[in-house]
Design a protein around this motif. Structure first.
Motif, short mmCIF file in Angstrom:
data_model
loop_
_atom_site.label_atom_id
_atom_site.label_comp_id
_atom_site.label_asym_id
_atom_site.label_seq_id
_atom_site.Cartn_x
_atom_site.Cartn_y
_atom_site.Cartn_z
N LEU A 90 1.13 -1.20 0.19
CA LEU A 90 -0.18 0.13 0.01
C LEU A 90 1.08 1.31 0.03
N VAL A 91 0.99 1.73 -1.14
CA VAL A 91 2.32 2.79 -1.18
C VAL A 91 1.42 4.28 -1.35
N SER A 92 1.67 5.07 -0.62
CA SER A 92 1.40 6.43 -0.44
C SER A 92 2.31 7.30 -1.65
N SER A 93 1.44 7.49 -2.92
CA SER A 93 1.85 8.40 -3.92
C SER A 93 1.20 9.58 -4.32
N PRO A 94 1.08 10.54 -3.22
CA PRO A 94 -0.17 11.53 -3.17
C PRO A 94 0.26 12.62 -3.91
N PHE A 95 -0.93 13.25 -4.63
CA PHE A 95 -0.80 14.78 -5.04
C PHE A 95 -1.33 15.46 -3.87
N GLY A 96 -0.25 16.35 -3.47
CA GLY A 96 -0.88 17.34 -2.13
C GLY A 96 -0.51 16.84 -0.96
N ASN A 97 -1.42 16.70 0.01
CA ASN A 97 -0.97 16.37 1.55
C ASN A 97 -1.22 14.99 1.93
N GLY A 98 -1.50 14.12 1.03
CA GLY A 98 -1.56 12.59 1.49
C GLY A 98 -0.44 12.20 1.98
N ARG A 99 -0.57 11.05 3.00
CA ARG A 99 0.71 10.35 3.50
C ARG A 99 0.31 9.05 3.64
N LYS B 68 3.76 1.88 2.87
CA LYS B 68 5.04 2.55 2.46
C LYS B 68 5.11 3.75 1.87
N GLN B 69 5.71 4.81 2.39
CA GLN B 69 5.78 6.27 1.68
C GLN B 69 6.38 6.37 0.35
N GLY B 70 5.78 6.89 -0.54
CA GLY B 70 6.27 6.92 -1.95
C GLY B 70 6.72 8.48 -1.91
N THR B 71 6.64 8.96 -3.10
CA THR B 71 7.11 10.37 -3.48
C THR B 71 6.01 11.11 -3.06
#
Length: 432
Positions: free
Chosen positions: A68-77, A113-116
């Protein structure tokens, strides 16, 4: 034992024997679950990912969720994933009575996991992230089963993983919700299309919209009524669902998961809950040397690439030197070297667009122009188009499959009723 019970036992033995007879020799009788990794902009600019995440968790017994990779536009994490898993944990005691193989919450937390958190620069990739490294790790596991990478936002972490470990494209199959995500992720997309055209890819720019465009749905399954009829008050996830679009069903990313829930996912041209697609051998791109005008007609979802001349500066390539504004949204423009500057854009739908640039560099300031984008996608061939491999699929072009101007959307909407009723059964597992 009674005569009836004997017949019953013999019948069961017979059925087992027939089933074994038709299994390939040496086959493992245990059916493996699809391996799934989600890359999502959850918590970013669009709250529908929260809805899609609730849906995923309620069907998590059907998959091996590997990332589950967080690849946000904006404030998502990454924390946005963790918050949803906390809700799932509260509802799990009731859900697990009906689906005993639902995963343990801690096993899901372990694969978050935290993405870009930044869009890719003009070159389409930047530096490795925890998320892109995790994609590589999952893709390189010793297994014959493909890793389904379902992209609910930008392609940045996928592009980075492909750059760092190109061999993974032999192991992954990507279903990408494009359209508006392509608009924001155009640099990463351009890198993949140019450098990895042999990737197995479903590029759903409009098909997915059949999920929430519901003019023919029964009244109780309409986006604005489904919550009241089936979700309201049911557990922690049901209460949270109301926080996103006021409970109105959107879940624009869910078709990627629905695609592997029903139908043969290895046959994109066939029927599935997540749509039906057609193979494309090129991706539309138009390069403008200077400004475009209203006489320039391009394909919706195409890459529009404007290049401008300016001073030959002694700065690093991919330095941001100007911005391009379209419909009150802003894209960065980059220095490409040798006095050339460039910016990419992709329209999320058919539109007539006007743009203007801003820069401290006089030659790049107040450049303005227009374009018109139309369907179908891809449009008429141009010399600038990316040439794609044999496993790249996108929205079907047949006019009867459109909903309004949304290409291929009926290949999803036709399954919406049965899909939503199936989900309604799972909501019944959670008491009010």
């Amino acid at each position: 034992m009674t005569y009836t019970k004997v017949l019953l036992v013999l019948g069961i033995i017979g059925m087992l024997g027939i089933g074994a007879f038709f299994l390939p020799k040496g086959a493992d009788q245990k059916i493996s679950k699809p391996r799934v990794l989600i890359s999502s902009d959850i918590g970013g600019t669009d709250p529908d990912d929260f809805q899609s995440m609730i849906h995923l968790l309620m069907y998590a017994d059907l998959f091996q969720i590997e990332g589950l990779v967080s690849s946000p536009f904006g404030n998502g994490r990454k924390k946005d994933f963790l918050d949803m898993i906390d809700l799932y944990e509260k509802d799990l005691p009731e859900l697990i009575k009906h689906a005993p193989s639902l995963p343990d919450p801690d096993s899901l937390r372990a694969v978050c996991k935290q993405g870009t958190i930044l869009e890719a620069p003009y070159q389409g990739f930047s530096t490795a992230t925890e998320g892109s490294d995790w994609i590589i790790k999952c893709a390189t596991k010793q297994t014959d089963e493909p890793l389904w990478v379902l992209v609910w936002g930008g392609l940045e972490d996928v592009a980075q993983a492909l750059h760092d470990a190109p061999k993974i494209k032999e192991k992954i199959k990507v279903y990408w919700i494009g359209g508006p995500n392509k608009k924001w992720s155009i640099n990463a997309y351009a890198y993949i299309a140019e450098n990895h055209p042999d990737l197995w890819m479903i590029e759903a720019n409009a098909t997915y919209r059949g999920w929430f465009m519901d003019p023919e749905s029964p009244k109780n399954l309409k986006g604005k009524t489904y919550y009241d009829n089936f979700i309201q008050g049911r557990g922690a996830m049901g209460k949270n669902f109301k926080n996103h679009y006021g409970g109105e069903i959107k879940m624009g990313d869910t078709p990627s998961l629905a695609y592997i829930m029903n139908g043969d996912p290895n046959e994109p041209t066939g029927e599935s809950w997540g749509g039906s697609f057609t193979a494309i051998d090129r991706s539309s791109r138009v390069i403008f040397d200077g400004n475009s005008t209203s006489n320039d007609t391009v394909a919706a979802y195409a890459e529009l690439n404007w290049k401008f001349k300016g001073p030959d500066l002694r700065i690093a390539k991919d330095s941001v030197c100007f911005t391009l504004e379209i419909s009150n949204q802003i894209w960065p423009g980059y220095y490409l070297g040798n006095g050339t500057y460039g910016v990419r854009y992709s329209s999320k739908k058919p539109e007539k667009g006007t743009y203007i640039t801003k820069s401290a560099i006089p030659e790049l300031d107040a450049q303005t122009g227009q374009y018109i984008s139309t369907t179908p996608w891809p449009g008429k061939p141009t010399p600038d188009d990316y040439r794609l491999g044999p496993n790249w699929y996108s929205d079907k072009k047949e006019p009867e499959l459109y909903i309004g101007d949304q290409q291929g959307a009926k290949t999803v909407s036709k399954h919406r009723e049965v899909f939503l009723l199936d989900w309604a059964k799972r909501w019944q597992w959670i008491s009010k």
